[in-house]
Design a protein around this motif. Sequence first.
Motif, PDB file in Angstrom:
ATOM      1  N   GLY A 106     -44.355  46.676  24.861  1.00 31.33           N
ATOM      2  CA  GLY A 106     -42.903  46.752  24.887  1.00 31.33           C
ATOM      3  C   GLY A 106     -42.238  45.640  24.094  1.00 31.33           C
ATOM      4  O   GLY A 106     -41.268  45.875  23.368  1.00 31.33           O
ATOM      5  N   VAL A 107     -42.753  44.426  24.210  1.00 30.34           N
ATOM      6  CA  VAL A 107     -42.180  43.306  23.465  1.00 30.34           C
ATOM      7  C   VAL A 107     -42.351  43.504  21.967  1.00 30.34           C
ATOM      8  O   VAL A 107     -41.447  43.196  21.177  1.00 30.34           O
ATOM      9  N   ASN A 108     -43.483  44.019  21.544  1.00 34.12           N
ATOM     10  CA  ASN A 108     -43.695  44.208  20.110  1.00 34.12           C
ATOM     11  C   ASN A 108     -42.847  45.342  19.542  1.00 34.12           C
ATOM     12  O   ASN A 108     -42.448  45.289  18.379  1.00 34.12           O
ATOM     13  N   LEU A 109     -42.522  46.337  20.367  1.00 37.80           N
ATOM     14  CA  LEU A 109     -41.517  47.314  19.962  1.00 37.80           C
ATOM     15  C   LEU A 109     -40.145  46.646  19.883  1.00 37.80           C
ATOM     16  O   LEU A 109     -39.357  46.919  18.970  1.00 37.80           O
ATOM     17  N   PHE A 110     -39.872  45.736  20.835  1.00 33.72           N
ATOM     18  CA  PHE A 110     -38.635  44.943  20.809  1.00 33.72           C
ATOM     19  C   PHE A 110     -38.539  44.151  19.506  1.00 33.72           C
ATOM     20  O   PHE A 110     -37.480  44.118  18.861  1.00 33.72           O
ATOM     21  N   PHE A 111     -39.638  43.504  19.087  1.00 37.51           N
ATOM     22  CA  PHE A 111     -39.657  42.778  17.811  1.00 37.51           C
ATOM     23  C   PHE A 111     -39.310  43.713  16.650  1.00 37.51           C
ATOM     24  O   PHE A 111     -38.543  43.367  15.743  1.00 37.51           O
ATOM     25  N   HIS A 112     -39.914  44.889  16.660  1.00 34.93           N
ATOM     26  CA  HIS A 112     -39.719  45.871  15.591  1.00 34.93           C
ATOM     27  C   HIS A 112     -38.252  46.306  15.513  1.00 34.93           C
ATOM     28  O   HIS A 112     -37.637  46.295  14.440  1.00 34.93           O
ATOM     29  N   PHE A 113     -37.672  46.667  16.668  1.00 38.27           N
ATOM     30  CA  PHE A 113     -36.276  47.099  16.690  1.00 38.27           C
ATOM     31  C   PHE A 113     -35.347  45.940  16.352  1.00 38.27           C
ATOM     32  O   PHE A 113     -34.310  46.132  15.699  1.00 38.27           O
ATOM     33  N   ASN A 114     -35.707  44.736  16.779  1.00 37.97           N
ATOM     34  CA  ASN A 114     -34.912  43.546  16.484  1.00 37.97           C
ATOM     35  C   ASN A 114     -34.760  43.345  14.975  1.00 37.97           C
ATOM     36  O   ASN A 114     -33.658  43.075  14.482  1.00 37.97           O
ATOM     37  N   GLU A 115     -35.848  43.472  14.245  1.00 34.29           N
ATOM     38  CA  GLU A 115     -35.790  43.300  12.785  1.00 34.29           C
ATOM     39  C   GLU A 115     -34.914  44.369  12.147  1.00 34.29           C
ATOM     40  O   GLU A 115     -34.141  44.091  11.220  1.00 34.29           O
ATOM     41  N   TYR A 116     -35.054  45.610  12.637  1.00 37.72           N
ATOM     42  CA  TYR A 116     -34.246  46.700  12.076  1.00 37.72           C
ATOM     43  C   TYR A 116     -32.759  46.467  12.337  1.00 37.72           C
ATOM     44  O   TYR A 116     -31.926  46.586  11.425  1.00 37.72           O
ATOM     45  N   ILE A 117     -32.413  46.119  13.576  1.00 38.75           N
ATOM     46  CA  ILE A 117     -31.004  45.898  13.915  1.00 38.75           C
ATOM     47  C   ILE A 117     -30.426  44.743  13.105  1.00 38.75           C
ATOM     48  O   ILE A 117     -29.301  44.824  12.597  1.00 38.75           O
ATOM     49  N   ALA A 118     -31.206  43.657  12.970  1.00 36.06           N
ATOM     50  CA  ALA A 118     -30.728  42.507  12.187  1.00 36.06           C
ATOM     51  C   ALA A 118     -30.464  42.896  10.737  1.00 36.06           C
ATOM     52  O   ALA A 118     -29.490  42.431  10.127  1.00 36.06           O
ATOM     53  N   SER A 119     -31.302  43.760  10.180  1.00 33.00           N
ATOM     54  CA  SER A 119     -31.123  44.176   8.778  1.00 33.00           C
ATOM     55  C   SER A 119     -29.827  44.955   8.589  1.00 33.00           C
ATOM     56  O   SER A 119     -29.254  44.963   7.502  1.00 33.00           O
ATOM     57  N   ARG A 120     -29.354  45.602   9.663  1.00 30.49           N
ATOM     58  CA  ARG A 120     -28.085  46.333   9.600  1.00 30.49           C
ATOM     59  C   ARG A 120     -26.900  45.416   9.931  1.00 30.49           C
ATOM     60  O   ARG A 120     -25.851  45.473   9.285  1.00 30.49           O
ATOM     61  N   MET A 121     -27.071  44.570  10.951  1.00 31.51           N
ATOM     62  CA  MET A 121     -25.954  43.764  11.446  1.00 31.51           C
ATOM     63  C   MET A 121     -25.546  42.651  10.484  1.00 31.51           C
ATOM     64  O   MET A 121     -24.407  42.167  10.544  1.00 31.51           O
ATOM     65  N   GLN A 122     -26.468  42.227   9.620  1.00 31.00           N
ATOM     66  CA  GLN A 122     -26.117  41.135   8.708  1.00 31.00           C
ATOM     67  C   GLN A 122     -24.978  41.524   7.764  1.00 31.00           C
ATOM     68  O   GLN A 122     -24.367  40.674   7.140  1.00 31.00           O
ATOM     69  N   GLN A 123     -24.659  42.820   7.692  1.00 29.80           N
ATOM     70  CA  GLN A 123     -23.545  43.288   6.856  1.00 29.80           C
ATOM     71  C   GLN A 123     -22.187  43.058   7.516  1.00 29.80           C
ATOM     72  O   GLN A 123     -21.153  43.280   6.887  1.00 29.80           O
ATOM     73  N   TYR A 124     -22.207  42.635   8.795  1.00 38.34           N
ATOM     74  CA  TYR A 124     -20.962  42.509   9.552  1.00 38.34           C
ATOM     75  C   TYR A 124     -20.824  41.082  10.085  1.00 38.34           C
ATOM     76  O   TYR A 124     -21.167  40.793  11.240  1.00 38.34           O
ATOM     77  N   LEU A 155     -34.073  36.041  11.017  1.00 37.80           N
ATOM     78  CA  LEU A 155     -33.855  35.203   9.832  1.00 37.80           C
ATOM     79  C   LEU A 155     -34.325  35.865   8.538  1.00 37.80           C
ATOM     80  O   LEU A 155     -33.886  35.473   7.449  1.00 37.80           O
ATOM     81  N   LYS A 156     -35.189  36.865   8.643  1.00 39.88           N
ATOM     82  CA  LYS A 156     -35.596  37.604   7.443  1.00 39.88           C
ATOM     83  C   LYS A 156     -34.390  38.261   6.773  1.00 39.88           C
ATOM     84  O   LYS A 156     -34.357  38.405   5.552  1.00 39.88           O
ATOM     85  N   SER A 157     -33.424  38.666   7.576  1.00 42.54           N
ATOM     86  CA  SER A 157     -32.233  39.342   7.044  1.00 42.54           C
ATOM     87  C   SER A 157     -31.037  38.414   6.899  1.00 42.54           C
ATOM     88  O   SER A 157     -30.204  38.605   6.014  1.00 42.54           O
ATOM     89  N   TYR A 158     -30.955  37.393   7.763  1.00 41.29           N
ATOM     90  CA  TYR A 158     -29.808  36.473   7.733  1.00 41.29           C
ATOM     91  C   TYR A 158     -30.132  35.276   6.839  1.00 41.29           C
ATOM     92  O   TYR A 158     -30.441  34.184   7.315  1.00 41.29           O
TER      93      TYR A 158
END
Length: 238
Positions: A106-124, A155-158
């Motif tokens: 579950g945590v590693n899915l959390f990591f995966h979704f976290n990276e995806y969300i960050a890649s979208r949210m950095q635009q806002y 931080l990969k996206s920000y």
Amino acid sequence: MKILLIGYGKMGKTIEQLALAKGHEIVGKIDHASIAQLSDFNAQNTEVAIEFTHPEAAFGNIAYCLENGIPVVSGSTGWQERMPEAKELCEKHAGSFMYASNFSIGVNLFFHFNEYIASRMQQYPEYAIGIREIHHTQKVDHPSGTAITTAEGILKSYRNLDGWVNEETETEGKLPIVSERTDDVIGTHIVRYASAIDEIELSHVAHSRTGFAAGALMAAEWLPGKKGVFGMKDLMNL
């Protein structure tokens, strides 16, 4: 499978229960790991080691396994500044090493979704971002290894943020991680994006250690026969 447990605290004991239930053999249990204790075990009789100890002991344990041809799965946190040395040792000895700050599926899915969300949210940029982690009072390191991995994914996206900082107050140019220690909390991690008009949260709440132990055992079953340094992304094809 013949498994050596390096670290026999709550996590080690949970891994032992799961391993025995699946028909694996525990060839050794080291409570307070030391090189002297490790040298008592025959590498030829050990198919894999699972290492969950303290920050000051972890690197030495991992190095011993790699130098003696024992595939090693480690979930110890607080020692990551020596990870480049561990990777060099693994390459030098053609070893097998798997590390994760958290082995929970579950945590590693959390990591995966976290990276995806960050890649979208950095635009806002109107959304301020922060991480909060809550653990039991016996946890030595802070922030948790899971929180650090979460921060690294963000931080990969920000690119405008220069690393993270472990404090309550917002620091210009840093990603804040707030650490709390409370009795009987297994582990909670929350990423919050807050603006003046709304908030978005991604969270993972652990209810027991079984998920962590089951993931570590899965990693130990997967690792032997492979050469190199691996993580849960390799195991889960994320």
